[in-house]
Design an enzyme around this catalytic site. Structure first.
Site, PDB file in Angstrom:
ATOM      1  N   HIS A   1       6.291   0.973   0.190  1.00  0.00           N
ATOM      2  CA  HIS A   1       7.516   0.450  -0.436  1.00  0.00           C
ATOM      3  C   HIS A   1       7.929   1.336  -1.604  1.00  0.00           C
ATOM      4  O   HIS A   1       8.781   0.968  -2.400  1.00  0.00           O
ATOM      5  CB  HIS A   1       7.269  -0.980  -0.911  1.00  0.00           C
TER       6      HIS A   1
ATOM      7  N   HIS B   1      -2.371  -5.526  -1.599  1.00  0.00           N
ATOM      8  CA  HIS B   1      -2.395  -6.994  -1.566  1.00  0.00           C
ATOM      9  C   HIS B   1      -2.162  -7.486  -0.134  1.00  0.00           C
ATOM     10  O   HIS B   1      -2.785  -8.436   0.313  1.00  0.00           O
ATOM     11  CB  HIS B   1      -1.284  -7.582  -2.440  1.00  0.00           C
TER      12      HIS B   1
ATOM     13  N   CYS C   1       0.751   2.263  -3.277  1.00  0.00           N
ATOM     14  CA  CYS C   1       0.882   1.388  -4.440  1.00  0.00           C
ATOM     15  C   CYS C   1       0.097   0.097  -4.242  1.00  0.00           C
ATOM     16  O   CYS C   1      -0.181  -0.305  -3.116  1.00  0.00           O
ATOM     17  CB  CYS C   1       2.371   1.117  -4.672  1.00  0.00           C
TER      18      CYS C   1
ATOM     19  N   CYS D   1       8.758   2.593  -7.317  1.00  0.00           N
ATOM     20  CA  CYS D   1       8.054   1.342  -7.646  1.00  0.00           C
ATOM     21  C   CYS D   1       7.270   1.425  -8.947  1.00  0.00           C
ATOM     22  O   CYS D   1       7.669   0.839  -9.941  1.00  0.00           O
ATOM     23  CB  CYS D   1       7.154   0.867  -6.523  1.00  0.00           C
TER      24      CYS D   1
ATOM     25  N   SER E   1       0.780  -3.034  -4.352  1.00  0.00           N
ATOM     26  CA  SER E   1       1.313  -4.177  -3.596  1.00  0.00           C
ATOM     27  C   SER E   1       1.015  -4.065  -2.100  1.00  0.00           C
ATOM     28  O   SER E   1       0.783  -5.077  -1.438  1.00  0.00           O
ATOM     29  CB  SER E   1       2.820  -4.303  -3.811  1.00  0.00           C
TER      30      SER E   1
HETATM   31  N1  APR Z   1     -10.345  -5.556 -16.324  1.00  0.00           N
HETATM   32  C1  APR Z   1      -9.634  -4.424 -16.593  1.00  0.00           C
HETATM   33  N2  APR Z   1      -9.200  -3.591 -15.629  1.00  0.00           N
HETATM   34  C2  APR Z   1      -9.485  -3.896 -14.354  1.00  0.00           C
HETATM   35  C3  APR Z   1     -10.233  -5.048 -13.997  1.00  0.00           C
HETATM   36  C4  APR Z   1     -10.662  -5.908 -15.059  1.00  0.00           C
HETATM   37  N3  APR Z   1     -11.371  -7.002 -14.834  1.00  0.00           N
HETATM   38  N4  APR Z   1     -10.342  -5.082 -12.646  1.00  0.00           N
HETATM   39  C5  APR Z   1      -9.679  -3.999 -12.177  1.00  0.00           C
HETATM   40  N5  APR Z   1      -9.178  -3.282 -13.204  1.00  0.00           N
HETATM   41  C6  APR Z   1      -8.371  -2.051 -13.156  1.00  0.00           C
HETATM   42  C7  APR Z   1      -8.753  -1.072 -12.067  1.00  0.00           C
HETATM   43  O1  APR Z   1      -9.836  -0.238 -12.472  1.00  0.00           O
HETATM   44  C8  APR Z   1      -7.456  -0.271 -11.902  1.00  0.00           C
HETATM   45  O2  APR Z   1      -7.399   0.839 -12.780  1.00  0.00           O
HETATM   46  O3  APR Z   1      -7.021  -2.411 -12.837  1.00  0.00           O
HETATM   47  C9  APR Z   1      -6.346  -1.287 -12.261  1.00  0.00           C
HETATM   48  C10 APR Z   1      -5.509  -1.743 -11.060  1.00  0.00           C
HETATM   49  O4  APR Z   1      -4.765  -0.649 -10.615  1.00  0.00           O
HETATM   50  P1  APR Z   1      -4.399  -0.297  -9.061  1.00  0.00           P
HETATM   51  O5  APR Z   1      -5.369  -0.954  -8.165  1.00  0.00           O
HETATM   52  O6  APR Z   1      -4.182   1.187  -9.021  1.00  0.00           O
HETATM   53  O7  APR Z   1      -3.012  -1.056  -8.846  1.00  0.00           O
HETATM   54  P2  APR Z   1      -1.520  -0.706  -9.327  1.00  0.00           P
HETATM   55  O8  APR Z   1      -0.827   0.028  -8.243  1.00  0.00           O
HETATM   56  O9  APR Z   1      -1.540  -0.115 -10.696  1.00  0.00           O
HETATM   57  O10 APR Z   1      -0.887  -2.155  -9.364  1.00  0.00           O
HETATM   58  C11 APR Z   1      -1.359  -3.123 -10.295  1.00  0.00           C
HETATM   59  O11 APR Z   1       0.731  -4.281 -10.542  1.00  0.00           O
HETATM   60  O12 APR Z   1       2.831  -4.299  -9.550  1.00  0.00           O
HETATM   61  C12 APR Z   1       1.562  -4.822  -9.540  1.00  0.00           C
HETATM   62  O13 APR Z   1       1.265  -5.370  -7.199  1.00  0.00           O
HETATM   63  C13 APR Z   1       0.801  -4.562  -8.245  1.00  0.00           C
HETATM   64  O14 APR Z   1      -0.678  -6.343  -8.719  1.00  0.00           O
HETATM   65  C14 APR Z   1      -0.560  -4.937  -8.682  1.00  0.00           C
HETATM   66  C15 APR Z   1      -0.619  -4.429 -10.130  1.00  0.00           C
HETATM   67 ZN    ZN Z   2       4.650  -1.034  -5.739  1.00  0.00          ZN
END
Ligand code: APR
Ligand code: ZN
Length: 366
Positions: free
Chosen positions: A63, A47, A42, A168, A44
């Protein structure tokens, strides 16, 4: 008798995880030993690996997990060996005012953010060294020991890969829609960021009857996935998203969700909203991040920005509810899993997340 477990351990430096054998002690009073069936990969965790958030280390990452109760400590009455459970990364203390008010997500007595059990210790060791389970669950391990309040029993016919996601991303995404924003049927909505959590927001919006549902992402694959989960329109980030949203919704969306955790996209939320609209912060930015918002426009147009952590969920209520919705065919959670991987493929799974090339990887244990 301590047992050994293979686990993905972060030493606090760099973004790589090492697969190591650790020792897992018996559960103490009020604790349960869980044999993991699956752990999601996931955002987080990323990060942490990318140095955006600080944690005690070495840390067993993960997590978002589900598995089987293997043993219970003294005084545990709600769970028994053999139960299927989903782990919560924010175990409630069950004593503070928030817990008394039924708001487990706002608990002030939990030590989960410190990666500690309620007594301030952990049951994981690497030789003489203490090892910290990320958010007191550390799901990227064959075994973990958690407080009873972190393990929520679910029906045994939910497969662990799907169940892990309820721990999550699904709860965070669907919960943001149904618990935090409480979106009424027929509302228009925009979702910025369609990773695992963003797609869960889209599923939640479809479940709630929102229309239209507009998905925004930089990656075409993510937009295709968004359509399959119920997005009615998709927009490439960078194009004039605000103008297109205004056109599709007749003047701005009723709800807009930021699901990336980037300050620059959070700052655009008010521009996507109709007067009186609600912007929901789901993505988590680096520690200390500040955003610039046109506050006069926000006030004059009566717009609202709300924070959403863990989907405003009460895991003991929401996990079984989401599991039942899945079993009833109302949440297509299987389709969210694009890759099932082994524990020793975890670094590649995080790299794929950084490149935006996978919907969701889930580590499956033998
Ligand atoms: N504009 C639009 N989409 C974007 C951009 C942008 N500038 N930059 C990145 N993305 C997209 C990515 O292509 C991806 O599909 O944002 C998405 C992020 O998803 P993941 O990296 O898979 O992360 P995810 O597990 O979904 O978590 C997203 O939610 O709970 C919180 O901690 C978690 O901050 C994190 C967020
Ligand atoms: Zn998570």
């Amino acid at each position: 008798m301590p047992r050994t477990a293979l686990a993905a351990v972060h030493d606090g430096r760099g973004n790589r995880l090492e697969i190591k054998e650790i020792q897992v002690a018996d559960p103490g009073p009020g604790e349960v030993l869980v044999r993991l069936g699956a752990s999601g990969v996931c955002g987080s965790d990323r990060h942490v690996l990318d140095g955006e958030w600080n944690l005690p280390s070495p840390t067993v990452m993960g997590h978002e997990g589900a598995g089987t109760v293997e043993a219970v400590g003294e005084g545990v009455t709600g769970l028994a060996p053999g139960d299927s459970v989903i782990l919560s990364w924010y175990y409630p203390c069950r004593r503070c005012r928030a817990c008394a008010a039924g708001k487990a997500w706002a608990c002030t007595g939990t030590r989960a953010p410190e990666c500690l059990l309620p007594d301030g210790t952990t049951r994981l060791r690497d030789g003489d060294d203490v090892v910290y389970p990320y958010l007191a669950v550390g799901t990227m391990s064959e075994y973990t020991v958690v407080p009873e309040s972190a393990a929520v029993r679910i029906p045994s016919d939910v497969p662990f890969d799907v169940a892990s996601l309820i721990g999550c991303s699904i709860t965070t995404g669907v919960g943001a829609v149904v618990n935090n924003a409480r979106v009424p049927a027929g509302s228009s909505a925009v979702v910025v960021g369609c990773g695992g959590v963003g797609l869960a927001v889209i599923m939640g919006l479809a479940l709630a009857g929102a229309h239209p549902i507009i998905a925004v992402d930089t990656a075409e694959e993510k937009l295709a996935a968004a359509r399959s989960f119920g997005a009615t329109h998709t927009l490439r980030a960078g194009d004039d998203v605000a103008a297109q949203v205004a056109e599709l919704t007749g003047g701005g969306a009723d709800y807009a969700f930021e699901v990336i955790g980037r300050v620059e996209t959070i700052e655009t939320l008010p521009s996507l909203l109709a007067p009186g609209g609600v912007g929901v912060l789901v993505g988590l930015p680096p520690e200390g991040a500040k955003a610039g918002i046109d506050v006069l426009e926000l006030a004059e147009a009566g717009k609202t920005l709300i924070g959403s952590n863990y989907g405003g969920a009460v895991p003991s209520l929401d996990f079984p509810r989401l599991a039942e919705l899945y079993l009833a065919g109302k949440l297509p959670l299987d389709s969210l899993i694009s890759h099932r991987v082994r524990l020793d493929e975890v670094n590649e799974a995080f790299d794929a997340m950084r490149d935006g090339t996978r919907t969701r990887s889930v580590i499956v244990f033998d």
